[in-house]
Design an enzyme around this catalytic site. Structure first.
Site, short mmCIF file in Angstrom:
data_model
loop_
_atom_site.label_atom_id
_atom_site.label_comp_id
_atom_site.label_asym_id
_atom_site.label_seq_id
_atom_site.Cartn_x
_atom_site.Cartn_y
_atom_site.Cartn_z
CG ASP A 225 -2.10 -0.94 1.08
OD1 ASP A 225 -2.45 -1.28 -0.07
OD2 ASP A 225 -2.66 -1.35 2.11
NE ARG B 146 -20.57 -8.16 -18.60
CZ ARG B 146 -20.43 -9.22 -19.38
NH1 ARG B 146 -19.35 -9.99 -19.24
NH2 ARG B 146 -21.33 -9.52 -20.28
CD GLN C 114 -4.07 -5.60 -6.45
OE1 GLN C 114 -3.93 -4.38 -6.43
NE2 GLN C 114 -5.14 -6.20 -5.96
#
Length: 346
Positions: A126, A270, A278
């Site tokens: 992050d 979609r 990730q």
């Protein structure tokens, strides 16, 4: 000197590179290294493993962590902090290197105040730790997300669809911003700025009015709607139970967003949730180098007695910053960088 090392929180590409660096640098300084399995759990319920050059040979490029990880919070265990300090002495450890993100290093900062000789190494995909420009794991996550967005572009264009791509980012939108810019996203939505559904749909409609037949929307999992968008502003969850650091499991914002976009614009929409891919797999060259630099520097900090601090990247230099400073506040997305991303919206 006998040094303990642990990896806590979510797994992340580059952990093994950091462990390897600690062991190899310790060898040159005539120190022993002991791995504490599964994060802080390894200090509360010890199951140590000796780490030497042979053990860390060939792990530089491998994802995950050879000593395991967990989201164990020593301050949630009755008497946990005292147990951690006691076990450090029982194991004969002179110091501890804690490799982790906000939660792991936040616990390290508190334990340091109680007398634990600890040094931190910043890892998190992050990129939300203060005091350091980048954490290792982030570059790999961005590269993985960018590759996925590139692939989604081709199917979106072939089917004339709007595609909503959900990436990780509980409180901050660094992955969404960087991968969105690199992947040519038409809208990027981050936790720092509440989602205005009217604005999102206007951007998509404007793009399609110029003859474009598809759009890519990248959204961080922790993004929230503003109240006027018809939602209550709460996080979209996979499930409500919290982990030991008080975090719920996020996921699903892309599905909610895709339905809302299709309803308002009438364009087929979609969604794709990238999820744990990730944080898995082999680290990029950048993350291997950064993790290695952090590991070497942290080991040097231990030998200098610089406890209660974290190795950090500032500019191109590795420096020591106080753990309390690094974990005091989350490092949110630079609005200057997000402003650059907005130049390409719609």
């Amino acid at each position: 000197m006998k040094i303990g090392v642990l990896t806590g929180g979510g797994d992340c590409p580059g952990l093994n590179a950091a462990i390897r660096a600690v062991v190899r640098k310790s060898d040159t300084l005539s120190s022993r290294v002991v791995g504490l399995r599964n994060g802080w759990k390894g200090l509360l319920d010890p199951s140590p493993m000796d780490l030497d050059g042979k053990m860390v040979s060939g792990i530089l490029h491998i994802g995950g962590t050879i000593i395991g990880t967990s989201r164990t919070n020593p301050f949630k265990d009755p008497g946990g902090p005292e147990k951690a300090l006691k076990n450090l002495r029982i194991l004969g450890l002179d110091a501890l290197i804690a490799i982790g993100g906000e939660d792991t290093l936040g616990a390290a900062a508190k334990l340091y105040e109680m007398g634990l000789p600890v040094v931190g190494v910043p890892k998190t995909i992050d990129n939300d730790l203060s005091g350091t420009d980048f954490t290792f794991g982030f570059d790999t996550a961005v590269s993985t997300a960018t590759d996925a967005i590139d692939r989604i572009h081709t199917t979106a264009e072939s089917h004339n669809r709007v595609m909503v791509v959900e990436v990780m980012g509980r409180h901050v939108g660094w992955i969404a911003t960087y991968s969105g810019i690199a992947g040519g996203a038409d809208v990027i939505l981050v936790p720092e700025i509440p989602i205005d559904l009217d604005e999102v749909c206007d951007l998509i409609l404007r793009r399609h009015s110029r003859g474009k037949s598809f759009s890519i929307v990248v959204v961080a999992e922790g993004a929230q709607f503003v109240e006027k968008a018809g939602a209550d502003g709460e996080l979209v969850l996979q499930e409500a139970p919290k982990d030991e650091f008080g975090h719920v499991r996020l996921g699903g914002i892309s599905q909610v967003l895709a339905k809302a976009i299709e309803k308002r614009t009438k364009f087929e929409t979609r969604y794709v949730v990238l999820g744990h891919i990730q944080r898995g797999g082999s680290p990029t060259a950048h993350d291997r180098v950064l993790a290695t630099r952090f590991g070497v520097f942290a080991t040097e900090m231990v030998h200098r007695g610089e406890f209660g601090k974290m190795a950090a990247l500032q500019g191109n230099r590795i420096v020591a910053v106080p753990l309390a400073e690094a974990t005091a506040t989350l490092k949110t997305v630079d609005m200057g960088i997000y402003g650059i991303a907005k130049e390409f919206f719609g």
